[in-house]
Enzyme design. Structure first.
Site, PDB file in Angstrom:
ATOM      1  N   LYS A   1       3.009   0.974   0.362  1.00 18.98           N
ATOM      2  CA  LYS A   1       2.463   1.260   1.688  1.00 18.98           C
ATOM      3  C   LYS A   1       3.132   2.487   2.326  1.00 18.98           C
ATOM      4  O   LYS A   1       2.531   3.167   3.145  1.00 18.98           O
ATOM      5  CB  LYS A   1       2.660   0.059   2.621  1.00 18.98           C
TER       6      LYS A   1
HETATM    7  C1  LIG Z   1      -0.403  -4.522   0.228  1.00 24.10           C
HETATM    8  C2  LIG Z   1       0.067  -4.837  -1.125  1.00 24.10           C
HETATM    9  C3  LIG Z   1      -0.820  -5.119  -2.174  1.00 24.10           C
HETATM   10  C4  LIG Z   1      -2.315  -5.161  -1.970  1.00 24.10           C
HETATM   11  O1  LIG Z   1      -2.851  -3.907  -1.651  1.00 24.10           O
HETATM   12  P1  LIG Z   1      -4.301  -3.790  -0.984  1.00 24.10           P
HETATM   13  O2  LIG Z   1      -4.470  -2.368  -0.614  1.00 24.10           O
HETATM   14  O3  LIG Z   1      -4.263  -4.699   0.219  1.00 24.10           O
HETATM   15  O4  LIG Z   1      -5.288  -4.281  -1.993  1.00 24.10           O
HETATM   16  C5  LIG Z   1      -0.299  -5.334  -3.424  1.00 24.10           C
HETATM   17  N1  LIG Z   1       1.040  -5.340  -3.646  1.00 24.10           N
HETATM   18  C6  LIG Z   1       1.921  -5.087  -2.673  1.00 24.10           C
HETATM   19  C7  LIG Z   1       3.368  -5.112  -2.970  1.00 24.10           C
HETATM   20  C8  LIG Z   1       1.473  -4.828  -1.376  1.00 24.10           C
HETATM   21  O5  LIG Z   1       2.355  -4.577  -0.401  1.00 24.10           O
END
Ligand SMILES: *Cc1c(COP(=O)(O)O)cnc(C)c1O
Length: 464
Positions: free
Chosen positions: A109
């Site tokens: 993120k």
């Molecule tokens: C947010 C997240 C996901 C999922 O990603 P999306 O964009 O919501 O599909 C997978 N793994 C981790 C570690 C995350 O923080």
């Protein structure tokens, strides 16, 4: 580039407005009017470093930002990453691992939220005014968003997480930031409840305008945009290294944001064979891509909490593309899903070109963590392990598979211990340093009015 809404009833906007608006005013998701085609520039792009590549990819989407400013925003955003390649790719046993966790909060993120924080600062600096961010988090968006905007003038952030359903490290990363403009709200409910509250606050246009609301969830187009870059980076690199004309990606999925970025990259001419969508027990999306039935179920808490989602907000973007931009169809389907919690799309006669999907439960994820540590000395976090499990059980693809490693294992020490039997295998100094800090959070019921009142009360107390 102009931006439109998947529901077809909002005015077109430029990139900066799309970033500040978050969710379109008709309740739809914001989309670029078209995807620029890079297919005749792949050779040139494959020679660029991460930031220069990001600039080339983003420029046509953000053409209302001066070129030199965009370049500077990108450069600044990735200074906080610990790896000089930003998102390095490593060969581990039978797969390639795309490490996306070298940013400040150790999850992918950060790639988008460091960029978004700098974008907000630039746009507010130009226009003046304030921005109050409302976010829902299944664990990682919250801390990444807080680290993306803390200390920036004119920005306040409210982050809702499902109380007791994020990992202790994830919670500590959020609640140990006690700046006066950061509010952590523990909602008595699931991530889906929190996400629904965000959407309904944005749908209340009077509330939204009165409080200058902004979004950092992956409904914000800038997040998807920033994530498109690493698909190009890794895809072009592995393509040149291996000589294969195409590559596949395996993406641990919750809200469909990350995989939608991969989908966008494929639409922009990156030679993608398959995008393998991987879910944990919360498998609404893998069920859908195997049956055409999109049906919500109860959320089950798992060791990969950031994927414990049953209503994937970015799925609407896929629906929009699947029906060639028919927003009447999108509106009908979304209305039906809101009422009945179930819709059907015929994938037999119109299969998706890129996506194949699978699911790996807790036992398989733990087994994969154990195997990758035992055989290759590589520690996967539980989310990445879901992806790798699904990739390895997918029908044998002739192309190299790049598995997205979405978080650092140190965020999930209990799962790593359960898998390997070894305590303290995955540590990170950034996390150790938080353990002595004071924390602050506010508990609220899962109720739109309670959250709306809390936000307005806190905003008026800050402004006093
Ligand atoms: C947010 C997240 C996901 C999922 O990603 P999306 O964009 O919501 O599909 C997978 N793994 C981790 C570690 C995350 O923080």
């Amino acid at each position: 580039m102009q931006y439109i809404s998947t529901r077809g009833k909002a005015e077109k906007s430029n990139f900066c407005d799309a970033v500040m608006t978050g969710l379109a005013r008709d309740g739809g998701l914001i989309m670029p009017e078209f995807f620029p085609d890079f297919s005749d520039r792949l050779e040139q792009l494959s020679r660029l470093g991460y930031c220069d590549l990001a600039y080339e990819i983003m420029r046509p989407f953000a053409d209302d930002i001066p070129d030199n400013v965009l370049h500077e925003i990108i450069r600044k955003s990735y200074l906080s990453f610990r790896d000089s390649e930003i998102t390095p790719v490593k060969r581990v046993g039978p797969v390639y691992i795309l490490e996306l966790f070298h940013g400040p909060t150790l999850a992918f993120k950060d790639v988008a939220l460091q960029f978004l924080g700098n974008l907000f600062e630039y746009i507010l600096g130009k226009r003046g005014g304030k921005l109050n961010i409302i976010a829902a988090t299944s664990g990682d968006t919250g801390s990444a968003a807080i680290y993306g905007v803390r200390g920036r003038r004119g920005i306040t952030i409210f982050v809702m997480h499902p109380d007791g359903r994020v990992s202790p490290v994830q919670e500590m990363q959020m609640t140990s930031v006690t700046d006066h403009n950061v509010f952590n709200i523990a909602i008595d409910g699931t991530f889906d409840d929190a996400q629904a509250i965000v959407k309904s606050l944005f749908a209340d246009l009077e509330f939204k305008d009165r409080n200058s609301l902004g979004a950092v969830n992956s409904i914000n187009w800038a997040r998807v945009l920033a994530q498109i870059v690493y698909y190009f980076y890794a895809g072009l690199k592995i393509r040149s290294e291996t000589g294969f004309p195409k590559v596949s990606f395996c993406v641990p999925t919750g809200n469909f944001g990350d995989i939608f970025a991969g989908y966008s990259a494929a639409m922009m001419g990156l030679p993608v064979d398959k995008l393998i969508l991987a879910t944990n027990e919360n498998d609404i999306l893998s069920r859908f891509f195997n049956s055409g039935v999109y049906k919500a179920a109860e959320v089950v808490p798992t060791i990969s909490p950031s994927m414990d989602i049953q209503a994937a907000s970015n799925f609407e973007r896929w629906i929009y593309l699947h029906f060639s931009g028919n927003s009447d169809m999108v509106r009908d389907l979304m209305r039906k899903f809101a009422l009945e919690r179930e819709i059907f799309i015929d994938l037999q006669t119109a299969p998706d070109k890129f996506i194949s999907a699978g699911r790996a439960g807790t036992a398989e994820a733990l087994e994969t963590i154990k195997r990758f540590y035992g055989e290759f000395g590589y520690v996967l976090d539980p989310h990445s392990a879901v992806g790798v499990s699904v990739a390895l059980s997918s029908p044998c693809s002739k192309t190299p598979i790049i598995c997205l490693a979405t978080a650092h294992p140190a965020k999930f020490p209990q799962a790593i211990k359960d898998a390997t039997g070894i305590d303290g295998l995955a540590k990170a100094p950034q996390i150790e340093a938080l353990k002595t800090l004071p924390t602050l959070k506010f508990k609220l019921p899962s109720d739109k009015c309670a959250v709306a009142n809390f936000i307005e009360r806190k905003l008026s107390s800050i402004q006093d």
